[in-house]
Write a protein that holds these residues in place. Sequence first.
Motif, PDB file in Angstrom:
ATOM      1  N   ASP A 372       0.849  -1.189   0.000  1.00 36.98           N
ATOM      2  CA  ASP A 372       0.000   0.000   0.000  1.00 36.98           C
ATOM      3  C   ASP A 372       0.882   1.235   0.000  1.00 36.98           C
ATOM      4  N   VAL A 373       0.627   2.122  -0.935  1.00 37.57           N
ATOM      5  CA  VAL A 373       1.439   3.330  -1.088  1.00 37.57           C
ATOM      6  C   VAL A 373       0.510   4.537  -1.089  1.00 37.57           C
ATOM      7  N   LYS A 374       0.813   5.507  -0.220  1.00 36.87           N
ATOM      8  CA  LYS A 374       0.019   6.735  -0.159  1.00 36.87           C
ATOM      9  C   LYS A 374       0.502   7.726  -1.219  1.00 36.87           C
ATOM     10  N   PRO A 375      -0.350   8.665  -1.611  1.00 34.29           N
ATOM     11  CA  PRO A 375       0.074   9.663  -2.603  1.00 34.29           C
ATOM     12  C   PRO A 375       1.312  10.425  -2.134  1.00 34.29           C
ATOM     13  N   GLY A 376       2.280  10.557  -3.018  1.00 32.23           N
ATOM     14  CA  GLY A 376       3.488  11.313  -2.716  1.00 32.23           C
ATOM     15  C   GLY A 376       4.554  10.550  -1.963  1.00 32.23           C
ATOM     16  N   GLU A 377       4.286   9.287  -1.601  1.00 29.91           N
ATOM     17  CA  GLU A 377       5.292   8.502  -0.876  1.00 29.91           C
ATOM     18  C   GLU A 377       6.404   8.034  -1.805  1.00 29.91           C
ATOM     19  N   VAL A 378       7.584   7.835  -1.212  1.00 27.63           N
ATOM     20  CA  VAL A 378       8.710   7.250  -1.925  1.00 27.63           C
ATOM     21  C   VAL A 378       8.885   5.827  -1.426  1.00 27.63           C
ATOM     22  N   ILE A 409      -4.966   2.168  -8.628  1.00 29.30           N
ATOM     23  CA  ILE A 409      -4.466   3.544  -8.520  1.00 29.30           C
ATOM     24  C   ILE A 409      -5.639   4.410  -8.099  1.00 29.30           C
ATOM     25  N   ASP A 410      -5.516   5.063  -6.958  1.00 25.71           N
ATOM     26  CA  ASP A 410      -6.605   5.867  -6.388  1.00 25.71           C
ATOM     27  C   ASP A 410      -7.874   5.044  -6.250  1.00 25.71           C
ATOM     28  N   GLY A 411      -7.715   3.766  -5.908  1.00 25.66           N
ATOM     29  CA  GLY A 411      -8.855   2.896  -5.690  1.00 25.66           C
ATOM     30  C   GLY A 411      -9.477   2.319  -6.945  1.00 25.66           C
ATOM     31  N   ILE A 412      -8.899   2.622  -8.116  1.00 24.52           N
ATOM     32  CA  ILE A 412      -9.437   2.117  -9.385  1.00 24.52           C
ATOM     33  C   ILE A 412      -8.544   0.994  -9.898  1.00 24.52           C
ATOM     34  N   ASN A 413      -9.142  -0.137 -10.210  1.00 20.74           N
ATOM     35  CA  ASN A 413      -8.382  -1.238 -10.801  1.00 20.74           C
ATOM     36  C   ASN A 413      -7.775  -0.765 -12.122  1.00 20.74           C
ATOM     37  N   ILE A 414      -6.480  -0.969 -12.297  1.00 15.85           N
ATOM     38  CA  ILE A 414      -5.833  -0.457 -13.510  1.00 15.85           C
ATOM     39  C   ILE A 414      -6.395  -1.114 -14.768  1.00 15.85           C
ATOM     40  N   HIS A 415      -7.055  -2.283 -14.638  1.00 19.71           N
ATOM     41  CA  HIS A 415      -7.685  -2.907 -15.806  1.00 19.71           C
ATOM     42  C   HIS A 415      -8.915  -2.125 -16.263  1.00 19.71           C
ATOM     43  N   ASP A 416      -9.427  -1.269 -15.371  1.00 15.70           N
ATOM     44  CA  ASP A 416     -10.592  -0.460 -15.727  1.00 15.70           C
ATOM     45  C   ASP A 416     -10.186   0.915 -16.249  1.00 15.70           C
ATOM     46  N   ARG A 536       5.469  13.514  -6.009  1.00 11.79           N
ATOM     47  CA  ARG A 536       5.080  12.376  -6.838  1.00 11.79           C
ATOM     48  C   ARG A 536       5.182  11.080  -6.036  1.00 11.79           C
ATOM     49  N   THR A 537       4.305  10.155  -6.320  1.00 12.87           N
ATOM     50  CA  THR A 537       4.445   8.804  -5.788  1.00 12.87           C
ATOM     51  C   THR A 537       5.578   8.138  -6.559  1.00 12.87           C
ATOM     52  N   THR A 538       6.605   7.713  -5.829  1.00  9.68           N
ATOM     53  CA  THR A 538       7.824   7.245  -6.498  1.00  9.68           C
ATOM     54  C   THR A 538       8.166   5.826  -6.062  1.00  9.68           C
TER      55      THR A 538
END
Length: 619
Positions: A372-378, A409-416, A536-538
């Motif tokens: 789990d990665v929060k926005p802006g985390e490295v 990403i932001d709770g959205i499945n990247i397949h969607d 940025r999330t890195t």
Amino acid sequence: MKYIPRVFRYLLPYWRLAVVSALLILLASLVGLLMPWPLKFLVDSVLGEEPTPWWVTATFGKFASDRYAMMYVAVIAGLGVTLLSDLVHVLSNYAQTKLEQLMVLDVRSDLFEHSQRLSVSYHEQKRSGMLIYIINSLGDAVVGVLMTIPPLVQSVLTLIGMFIVSMTIDPWLALVSLVVVPFLYYSVGYYAKHIQSRLYEVRGLEGETLSVIHEAISMIRVILAFGRSDHESHRHRKLGLKAIDARVKITIRQTLFTMAVNAITAGGTALVLAVGARHALSGKLTVGQLLVVLAYIASVYKPLESISYTIGGLQDKFVNLGIAFGLLDTEPDIKDSPNARAIDRVRGAVRFDNVKFSYPGREDTLKDVSIDVKPGEVVAIVGPTGAGKSTLISLLPRFYDPDGGRIEIDGINIHDITLKSLRHQIALVQQEPLLFSGSIMDNIRYGRLEATDEEVVNAAKAANAHDFVERLPEGYRTELGERGTKVSGGERQRIAIARAFLKDAPILILDEPTSAIDSKTEQVILDALDRLMVGRTTFIIAHRLSTIRHADQIVAIEAGRVVESGTHDALLLRNGLYRQLYDIQTGKRRRQRDDDAIVNPTEVNADTSNSDEVAEVIQ
């Protein structure tokens, strides 16, 4: 033949040009019917005693009875018909060539565009040289099949017209001329049946030869370093000789097929000549009529030969067509799902949930990975070689799809999410900076094609690239050469970082960006990366652990599993995998610095991120 309907799709955008070409073909067939008539008039009416045709008398009046005048008319008419035929031929060639080249470009564009949509795994399994061979050399296969139709149509029209005229002059002679048709039909069928498999073999060998060349040029530094030029030349020549041998065998068969067609038509011509001469002796034909019939029969056999050669040659084109459409019919492994939607700029929250992945023939590359990665985390991904670090990060932009679990990403499945908008959210800086052969300006602008020159320069400044670029004779207009070989590795990396700056994506992937760079250059690049990571999330994949001490989260992976995660200080206290990797690296650095200090105590190549260790070495 199943591909033929698809072939016509490439003709539709240019239907007007196709209509013009068809009309010119029809005109060429009509002009072809006129070719022997001036000779007949000269032989029968000028040199012989046959009455002058009524239309000649109506046209020339009293001069129609003057043999010398009519001789010049016949000669000029023959010349005029020939010149008209040549003119129509030139116009037809122009129309067909333009039509052909436009369609070839469309086909190659489709092949090139489709090859870029295919997944990374497809390109890893296929040799680049073979793809280049298909796109460039076989790209005209579709057009090649289509462009055989005009000469076939012209031959058929000419054949029908000449046969009708021959029937009006001497029906039996016209029917005798058709004796050759069954033999030609059998010859074409036999040839087509036995040539296709050999053509596929030759195409494969020719494509493999190009692959060897492409690979050798790409690996030229390795070849020269190991002194293997002779070995590569021998490998290329050996494969080339094998391709030549296969091609020669096909050429022999094609030559035998040509000889068979020629022999059949020659036999037919001899038979027609014998029957026609007999009819002329018996008074059923005039000499002029015999000449016309013989000219027509010769002309009839020419389109018959053309049809035979074209149908025989089509086998080669059908093989090419099958290979080209085979590439177009290859379904991308990675593509948009039916419910995929485009998204705007994301915040950058990323979640790997029980992700599993296996390469073909290599099971459990990743096993139940959750992060789990929060926005802006490295987030730093560490682990031994082959642990699955790069594979894990490659799943985020969907270079591969996981076999199980999900990535959000932001709770959205990247397949969607549509692939285009997903990859728009991610900037990538790799271990080997990949640059194009254009200018530095163009390579940086690749991050955002609509960027202004000022924005490109600002991105270069942020990436610590501006100063070295300005020192170059042509500055930002400097051409880099293929793969950016005209600048150093560190300079290439800074250009790649500038490209990522310009893209300004909310998620950043750094795949061992400093592993192949010296310590001095590393500090310049790390300084640029620190600025790039702000906001940025890195994700950082790094072997040099000194570059990730300040990461918000460090994830240690071993054998495809997450074995521990936490901050640098917390993981050191656990005495787990991260501590083992850290102790190994810091021990190596300390020994290296001790050696440097013994050789030159005043110049210690220090890692500024480990100031405590530097102080210890100096003491």
